[in-house]
Every structure is written in C-alpha cells, then in structure tokens.
Design an enzyme around this catalytic site. Sequence first.
Site, PDB file in Angstrom:
ATOM      1  N   CYS A  63       4.557   6.673  -8.126  1.00 14.44           N
ATOM      2  CA  CYS A  63       4.977   5.977  -6.905  1.00 14.44           C
ATOM      3  C   CYS A  63       6.501   5.894  -6.818  1.00 14.44           C
ATOM      4  CB  CYS A  63       4.384   4.560  -6.891  1.00 14.44           C
ATOM      5  SG  CYS A  63       4.885   3.584  -5.451  1.00 14.44           S
TER       6      CYS A  63
ATOM      7  N   ASP B  56      -6.169  -0.951  10.600  1.00 15.90           N
ATOM      8  CA  ASP B  56      -5.397  -2.138  10.192  1.00 15.90           C
ATOM      9  C   ASP B  56      -6.226  -2.928   9.199  1.00 15.90           C
ATOM     10  OD1 ASP B  56      -7.145  -3.705  12.378  1.00 15.90           O
ATOM     11  OD2 ASP B  56      -6.097  -5.183  11.134  1.00 15.90           O
TER      12      ASP B  56
ATOM     13  N   CYS C  24       8.352   0.145  -7.949  1.00 11.95           N
ATOM     14  CA  CYS C  24       8.076   1.057  -9.068  1.00 11.95           C
ATOM     15  C   CYS C  24       9.338   1.710  -9.605  1.00 11.95           C
ATOM     16  CB  CYS C  24       7.079   2.120  -8.645  1.00 11.95           C
ATOM     17  SG  CYS C  24       5.426   1.441  -8.444  1.00 11.95           S
TER      18      CYS C  24
ATOM     19  N   HIS D  90       4.934  -2.745  -2.778  1.00 11.39           N
ATOM     20  CA  HIS D  90       4.201  -1.656  -3.445  1.00 11.39           C
ATOM     21  C   HIS D  90       2.890  -1.332  -2.734  1.00 11.39           C
ATOM     22  CE1 HIS D  90       2.417   0.946  -6.417  1.00 11.39           C
ATOM     23  NE2 HIS D  90       1.317   0.215  -6.260  1.00 11.39           N
TER      24      HIS D  90
ATOM     25  N   CYS E 217       8.179   3.770  -4.698  1.00  9.80           N
ATOM     26  CA  CYS E 217       8.602   2.578  -3.949  1.00  9.80           C
ATOM     27  C   CYS E 217       9.650   1.803  -4.726  1.00  9.80           C
ATOM     28  CB  CYS E 217       7.394   1.681  -3.656  1.00  9.80           C
ATOM     29  SG  CYS E 217       6.915   0.579  -4.994  1.00  9.80           S
TER      30      CYS E 217
ATOM     31  N   ASP F 248      -3.727  -7.844  18.631  1.00 10.25           N
ATOM     32  CA  ASP F 248      -5.152  -7.996  18.841  1.00 10.25           C
ATOM     33  C   ASP F 248      -5.368  -9.128  19.828  1.00 10.25           C
ATOM     34  OD1 ASP F 248      -8.057  -8.761  16.828  1.00 10.25           O
ATOM     35  OD2 ASP F 248      -7.823  -7.677  18.692  1.00 10.25           O
TER      36      ASP F 248
HETATM   37  C1  LIG Z   1     -11.325  -7.631   8.772  1.00 10.84           C
HETATM   38  N1  LIG Z   1     -12.376  -7.059   9.560  1.00 10.84           N
HETATM   39  C2  LIG Z   1     -12.258  -7.037  10.905  1.00 10.84           C
HETATM   40  N2  LIG Z   1     -11.128  -7.379  11.584  1.00 10.84           N
HETATM   41  C3  LIG Z   1     -11.456  -7.261  12.900  1.00 10.84           C
HETATM   42  C4  LIG Z   1     -10.684  -7.529  14.042  1.00 10.84           C
HETATM   43  C5  LIG Z   1      -9.173  -7.867  13.923  1.00 10.84           C
HETATM   44  C6  LIG Z   1      -8.919  -9.119  13.259  1.00 10.84           C
HETATM   45  C7  LIG Z   1      -7.526  -9.709  13.499  1.00 10.84           C
HETATM   46  O1  LIG Z   1      -7.518 -10.843  12.667  1.00 10.84           O
HETATM   47  C8  LIG Z   1      -6.553 -10.704  11.633  1.00 10.84           C
HETATM   48  O2  LIG Z   1      -7.107 -10.069  10.476  1.00 10.84           O
HETATM   49  C9  LIG Z   1      -8.234 -10.740   9.896  1.00 10.84           C
HETATM   50  C10 LIG Z   1      -5.511  -9.849  12.226  1.00 10.84           C
HETATM   51  O3  LIG Z   1      -4.678 -10.681  13.014  1.00 10.84           O
HETATM   52  C11 LIG Z   1      -6.317  -8.861  13.097  1.00 10.84           C
HETATM   53  O4  LIG Z   1      -5.581  -8.490  14.245  1.00 10.84           O
HETATM   54  C12 LIG Z   1      -4.254  -8.234  14.105  1.00 10.84           C
HETATM   55  C13 LIG Z   1     -11.340  -7.432  15.298  1.00 10.84           C
HETATM   56  N3  LIG Z   1     -10.644  -7.779  16.446  1.00 10.84           N
HETATM   57  C14 LIG Z   1     -11.285  -7.742  17.637  1.00 10.84           C
HETATM   58  N4  LIG Z   1     -10.638  -8.092  18.765  1.00 10.84           N
HETATM   59  N5  LIG Z   1     -12.605  -7.330  17.755  1.00 10.84           N
HETATM   60  C15 LIG Z   1     -13.345  -6.947  16.686  1.00 10.84           C
HETATM   61  O5  LIG Z   1     -14.513  -6.578  16.843  1.00 10.84           O
HETATM   62  C16 LIG Z   1     -12.711  -7.021  15.381  1.00 10.84           C
HETATM   63  C17 LIG Z   1     -13.438  -6.690  14.228  1.00 10.84           C
HETATM   64  C18 LIG Z   1     -12.805  -6.832  12.989  1.00 10.84           C
HETATM   65  N6  LIG Z   1     -13.276  -6.665  11.721  1.00 10.84           N
END
Ligand SMILES: CNc1nc2c(CC[C@H]3O[C@@H](OC)[C@H](O)[C@@H]3OC)c3nc(N)[nH]c(=O)c3cc2[nH]1
Length: 374
Positions: free
Chosen positions: A306, A268, A311, A337, A308, A95
């Site tokens: 399950c 994710d 389990c 799990h 896994c 991300d």
């Molecule tokens: C949870 N809800 C949520 N996550 C989001 C993430 C990933 C979080 C990033 O932060 C970490 O997780 C919290 C992880 O690292 C993930 O990326 C891998 C988003 N990333 C971007 N670039 N733009 C968004 O609009 C966005 C919206 C989200 N809504």
Amino acid sequence: MSTVSPFTLLGRSSECKARRGQLTTLHGTIQTPVFMPVGTLGTVKAMTPENLKEIGAQIILGNTYHLYIRPGHELIRRFGGLHGFMHWDRPILTDSGGFQIFSLKELAKITEDGAAFRSHIDGAKLFLSPEGAVHVQEALGADIMMALDTCIPYPADRDQAIKATALTARWAKRCREAQSDTGQLLFGIVQGGMYADLRREAIEQLVEIGFDGYALGGLSVGEPKALMEEMLDATADHLPVDHARYLMGVGTPEDLVEGVYHGIDMFDCVMPTRNARNGMLFTSQGRVVIKNACFQQDPRPLDETCGCYTCRHYSRAYLRHLFQNREILAYQLNSIHNLHYYCTLMAAMREAIQEDRFLDFRRHFYQQRTEPFA
Ligand SMILES: CNc1nc2c(CC[C@H]3O[C@@H](OC)[C@H](O)[C@@H]3OC)c3nc(N)[nH]c(=O)c3cc2[nH]1
C-alpha cells in the site's frame, strides 16, 4: 429535464457485465466504477478534504435527513451549499433520507403525501414530502440528488413490497416534477424487496419517468449475501445500459468486486470509515484487527503493497499503540488507509476493465486473501 444521459459508457468486459464509464456533473466528471466515501453529516469522519483528495476520492456522500434536521438546509444554502460549507469542490451525492426514515420505524408515519417523523435529536415533529426532499437537496447543492423512496425492510412479504414499491414510483414522479432547472442530477431508486419481478417492474416505471441515473435500493438491509447477489444478477442489466447504476450501501471489498462483475458503476458504504474507527483494517491479504497483541512489536506497515500516507510512515506497532490509547490520530490514520484501500481497489478494477482482463483481476483478488472479510 435533460434527456441526454450524463453517463458515457467507455468500455465493457468481453467476459462478464463489468463496465467502465464516466459520469459528468456540475463539479466534474467521475470515472466509474467508483466508490463514494460516506460523509453523512457533511464530513467524512476524521478526514479533511485534502486527505480525501490524496487517497483518490472522486465524489463523497451527504445525507438529506440528517442535514435537514441539523444544521438545516437553509443555513447550508447561505454558506454556499455543502461544497462551500465543507470546503469540498468535487462532486457530492446526497441520499434522500428514505433509508433513515425507514430506520426510524414507529417514529415515522408514511402516507401518500410523504413521511412525518420525529427528530431523533429533540423529538421535534418533522415532515418530508418528495418535493421537499428535492428542494432540500437543491439547497444543499448536491451534484446528484436521490428521489425520496420507501426502503423495504428484510424480510417483507410480497404485498408489503408491492405497496411500498408502488408508492416509491409515485413519489419518484413527484420528485422529477419538483426539480428546478439547476443542472443538478436526480437518480431514481429501485425497490421491490427480494422479488426480482417486482424489481424489474419498478425499473420499467422509473425508466418511463426518466432519470439521470438509477440506484438499486432496498439491498444490504440484512438479507443473506446470496440473496443480494441473486437480486443483482436478476436486475442490474435490466437497468438502462447508457445510464449510471448505483448500488446503495454496499459494501465489503468482495461486494465491490462482485457488484462490478454484475455491471454496477457506483457504490457507497460506511464500512471503510466505521471499521477504521473500530480498528478493523483492510489489506490486500485480508483484514488486520490492529488491537491484536501479535502487532505489538510489528515494525511492518499495515500493508506492504500500500502507498497511502499511513503505510508510508507508520508501523503496525505504532497504529496498535494509538488505537489501544484511543488516540484521535488512530481514527485519522486508519480512515486514510481504509479509504485509500477502497479507492485503489476501484482504480485497479477500472484499469482491468479497460484492458479487458477483469476476470483475471477477480481471480487474483481472491487468491491473495488469507481470509475473507467480515
Ligand atoms: C447500509 N446499507 C444500505 N444503505 C442504504 C441506503 C443509504 C443509507 C444512507 O445512510 C447512511 O449510511 C448508513 C448514509 O448517509 C447513506 O447515504 C449517504 C439507502 N438509501 C435509500 N434512499 N434507499 C435505500 O433503499 C437504501 C438502502 C440502503 N442499504
């Protein structure tokens, strides 16, 4: 950049928007719909790469913001990118950090040029431009990179959403133009707040630029479930049908089923791993809060259905004992799990779509549950 989509549509439900596909990357082909375990700091917490392969993980996530701050993308580049550094030879999506920077609130200053922010670790002044975010992800060796975006908070007024969405589109173009010819994929991120018309406009702008896949951002940011579903219903099938669709940060098992129902391919969420560490475990009958006294002498596995490692070898009594004593093994066994549950749920949905019985699958999924997940 390549104009041929790396995504192939393999099948669609005849009863809803659910679809089956595959996404080809430098480190292999991913079968969709797919859940991607989150490994923000270059590790899916408490899991070895071998554990991840055993539970069926096809692709994992890393995070540009966190890795840029520590240990730094140049160090990781020297260790063979994230793949070499963390001994993972399958696809990785990173991300861009747009979400983290938005979460920093007053610690970040967003201008046309990019995001200036202070490290949450030592307060050092840092800056990420759209070009910089792409170059960091190229150094990390991500198979799928995300454009640098500005994630709109919830609630946000229409004017704020218009401004942030327009900036995100200008940054997206800069990201696409900053790419080197490495074969790494770049996904655009759709913002637009909770305004379906702004989201559809954002989709048109991103498709005009042309990306290897498209993510729905700015959701799962505290909005009511019904509002997220409304946004999904109004936008998911406005995304190009021949490109992968990624719903960021989602979600509970129900969210995954509903997301697939609306035509989403990739998900994710930190929930399976974070809940594992908090003793909240997912099963086909609903959730198990392992610290409850009712499990103290319970010889059964977490989930009788399950297969896994956890389990197959351990009782609820033992898992409760480990958790009550904050044993490190508790976090490992619980994570194995929960991630196995998520990956198996996705595999079952892929099969149901292939056999054109997704709505039956969805009915059975809800019938089995004694209680909804949080
Ligand atoms: C949870 N809800 C949520 N996550 C989001 C993430 C990933 C979080 C990033 O932060 C970490 O997780 C919290 C992880 O690292 C993930 O990326 C891998 C988003 N990333 C971007 N670039 N733009 C968004 O609009 C966005 C919206 C989200 N809504």
